[in-house]
Scaffold this motif. Structure first.
Motif, short mmCIF file in Angstrom:
data_model
loop_
_atom_site.label_atom_id
_atom_site.label_comp_id
_atom_site.label_asym_id
_atom_site.label_seq_id
_atom_site.Cartn_x
_atom_site.Cartn_y
_atom_site.Cartn_z
N ASP A 8 0.82 -1.20 0.00
CA ASP A 8 0.00 0.00 0.00
C ASP A 8 0.86 1.26 0.00
O ASP A 8 2.04 1.22 0.36
CB ASP A 8 -0.90 0.03 1.24
CG ASP A 8 -1.87 -1.14 1.27
OD1 ASP A 8 -2.44 -1.45 0.21
OD2 ASP A 8 -2.03 -1.74 2.35
N ASN A 9 0.25 2.36 -0.40
CA ASN A 9 0.89 3.66 -0.27
C ASN A 9 0.60 4.21 1.13
O ASN A 9 -0.54 4.26 1.56
CB ASN A 9 0.37 4.64 -1.32
CG ASN A 9 0.82 4.28 -2.72
OD1 ASN A 9 1.88 3.69 -2.88
ND2 ASN A 9 0.02 4.63 -3.72
N GLU A 10 1.67 4.59 1.82
CA GLU A 10 1.52 5.09 3.18
C GLU A 10 1.97 6.56 3.24
O GLU A 10 3.14 6.86 2.95
CB GLU A 10 2.34 4.27 4.16
CG GLU A 10 1.86 2.82 4.26
CD GLU A 10 2.65 2.03 5.28
OE1 GLU A 10 3.53 2.64 5.94
OE2 GLU A 10 2.40 0.83 5.42
N PRO A 11 1.07 7.47 3.62
CA PRO A 11 1.45 8.89 3.66
C PRO A 11 2.25 9.23 4.92
O PRO A 11 2.00 8.69 6.00
CB PRO A 11 0.09 9.60 3.66
CG PRO A 11 -0.85 8.61 4.30
CD PRO A 11 -0.35 7.24 3.89
N PHE A 12 3.22 10.11 4.76
CA PHE A 12 3.97 10.68 5.89
C PHE A 12 3.53 12.13 6.02
O PHE A 12 3.62 12.90 5.07
CB PHE A 12 5.48 10.59 5.64
CG PHE A 12 6.29 11.38 6.63
CD1 PHE A 12 6.45 10.94 7.93
CD2 PHE A 12 6.90 12.57 6.25
CE1 PHE A 12 7.19 11.67 8.84
CE2 PHE A 12 7.65 13.31 7.15
CZ PHE A 12 7.79 12.85 8.46
N TYR A 13 3.06 12.46 7.21
CA TYR A 13 2.51 13.80 7.43
C TYR A 13 3.52 14.72 8.11
O TYR A 13 4.18 14.33 9.08
CB TYR A 13 1.23 13.71 8.27
CG TYR A 13 0.08 13.07 7.57
CD1 TYR A 13 -0.80 13.84 6.80
CD2 TYR A 13 -0.13 11.70 7.64
CE1 TYR A 13 -1.88 13.25 6.14
CE2 TYR A 13 -1.20 11.09 6.98
CZ TYR A 13 -2.07 11.87 6.23
OH TYR A 13 -3.12 11.29 5.58
N ALA A 14 3.64 15.93 7.60
CA ALA A 14 4.44 16.98 8.22
C ALA A 14 3.93 18.32 7.72
O ALA A 14 3.32 18.39 6.63
CB ALA A 14 5.92 16.81 7.87
N ASP A 15 4.14 19.37 8.48
CA ASP A 15 3.67 20.70 8.10
C ASP A 15 2.18 20.72 7.78
O ASP A 15 1.71 21.36 6.84
CB ASP A 15 4.46 21.25 6.90
CG ASP A 15 5.91 21.52 7.23
OD1 ASP A 15 6.21 21.71 8.43
OD2 ASP A 15 6.74 21.51 6.30
N ASP A 16 1.44 19.92 8.56
CA ASP A 16 -0.03 19.86 8.41
C ASP A 16 -0.48 19.41 7.02
O ASP A 16 -1.51 19.85 6.51
CB ASP A 16 -0.67 21.22 8.73
CG ASP A 16 -0.61 21.54 10.20
OD1 ASP A 16 -0.48 20.60 11.01
OD2 ASP A 16 -0.68 22.73 10.55
N CYS A 17 0.33 18.53 6.37
CA CYS A 17 -0.06 18.02 5.06
C CYS A 17 0.66 16.69 4.80
O CYS A 17 1.50 16.26 5.60
CB CYS A 17 0.27 19.02 3.95
SG CYS A 17 2.04 19.30 3.72
N MET B 14 4.88 10.52 0.24
CA MET B 14 4.09 9.30 0.07
C MET B 14 5.03 8.11 -0.09
O MET B 14 5.82 8.06 -1.03
CB MET B 14 3.17 9.41 -1.15
CG MET B 14 2.22 8.23 -1.31
SD MET B 14 0.99 8.10 0.00
CE MET B 14 -0.09 9.48 -0.40
N CYS B 15 4.97 7.17 0.85
CA CYS B 15 5.82 5.97 0.79
C CYS B 15 5.12 4.90 -0.04
O CYS B 15 4.01 4.47 0.29
CB CYS B 15 6.08 5.44 2.19
SG CYS B 15 6.89 6.61 3.29
N ASN B 16 5.75 4.46 -1.10
CA ASN B 16 5.20 3.42 -1.96
C ASN B 16 5.82 2.07 -1.59
O ASN B 16 7.00 1.84 -1.78
CB ASN B 16 5.50 3.74 -3.44
CG ASN B 16 4.97 2.66 -4.37
OD1 ASN B 16 4.03 1.96 -4.03
ND2 ASN B 16 5.59 2.53 -5.53
N ASN B 17 5.00 1.19 -1.02
CA ASN B 17 5.47 -0.13 -0.59
C ASN B 17 5.07 -1.17 -1.63
O ASN B 17 3.92 -1.60 -1.68
CB ASN B 17 4.88 -0.50 0.77
CG ASN B 17 5.30 0.47 1.85
OD1 ASN B 17 6.46 0.86 1.92
ND2 ASN B 17 4.36 0.89 2.69
N ASN B 18 6.03 -1.57 -2.46
CA ASN B 18 5.78 -2.60 -3.47
C ASN B 18 6.20 -3.94 -2.90
O ASN B 18 7.38 -4.26 -2.79
CB ASN B 18 6.57 -2.29 -4.75
CG ASN B 18 6.25 -3.25 -5.88
OD1 ASN B 18 5.79 -4.37 -5.65
ND2 ASN B 18 6.49 -2.84 -7.11
N SER B 19 5.20 -4.75 -2.52
CA SER B 19 5.47 -6.07 -1.94
C SER B 19 5.26 -7.18 -2.94
O SER B 19 5.04 -8.34 -2.56
CB SER B 19 4.58 -6.29 -0.71
OG SER B 19 4.82 -5.29 0.26
#
Length: 201
Positions: free
Chosen positions: A48-57, A61-66
């Motif tokens: 899945d794509n996992e978002p990393f949040y900083a600066d209120d946004c 976007m971390c792309n996990n290709n399994s």
């Protein structure tokens, strides 16, 4: 080659056993062999794509290709595939024997879809399967063919390779020899296709 608009069908399923790995993680593949009787291939992307949040946004976007997971349905598992990949034993009397400590082997998987212009050829570089179930039924008014289904997992190699497939720009020699050996791309020479638009004033 001309560009396809659609795809359909499933044909030319082949496999090549991974015999060993080199120090850099590159596989040494055995002979490419046919797995006849392909019925259906259904595999889904894993990860899945996992978002990393900083600066209120969403900062990154971390792309996990399994890789991929799914099923390969075939008419009948061949003796060669059963012994080399599923770890079953062919004894001195020609009987195929399964033991509880059998170890399955990894392999490359080839297949192709038909298209309206050209066949689309695929290869997954590192696959593993679980043994199929056993099923059949008595014959009634008509014969019903019972297939066998292999649960399939396609993982990434150490260098990140998961799969490759042909397209309209594939080199003709590579395309024609697709099933002779496992195609390994040079990642340092890959290119991306981009589209550009010109503005006029």
């Amino acid at each position: 080659m001309e560009k396809n608009k659609v795809k359909f069908g499933l044909n030319k399923v082949h496999w090549a056993k991974i015999l060993s790995y080199q120090e850099d993680g590159t596989p040494n593949y055995g002979e490419v062999k046919r797995l006849p009787g392909a019925v259906n291939l259904s595999i889904d992307a894993s990860g899945d794509n996992e978002p990393f949040y900083a600066d209120d946004c969403v900062y990154y976007m971390c792309n996990n290709n399994s890789g991929y997971e799914g099923d390969l349905e075939i008419a009948l598992v061949t003796t060669e595939f059963a012994t080399e990949i599923l770890g079953q034993i062919l004894d001195s009397k020609g009987v195929l024997v399964e033991t509880n400590d059998a170890e399955t082997a990894e392999f490359a998987l080839f297949f192709e879809f038909s298209g309206d212009k050209n066949k689309i050829r695929h290869v997954f570089y590192r696959c593993s399967v679980s043994r199929p179930g056993t099923e059949s039924a008595t014959i009634e008014d008509s014969k019903e063919v019972k297939t066998e289904t292999l649960s399939l997992t396609a993982s990434a190699l150490e260098n990140g390779l998961v799969k490759s497939k042909s397209c309209e720009s594939t080199d003709d020699t590579i395309y024609k020899n697709w099933y002779n050996s496992v195609y390994i791309p040079s990642l340092s020479t890959t290119t991306t296709t981009t589209s550009t638009t010109k503005s006029t004033s």
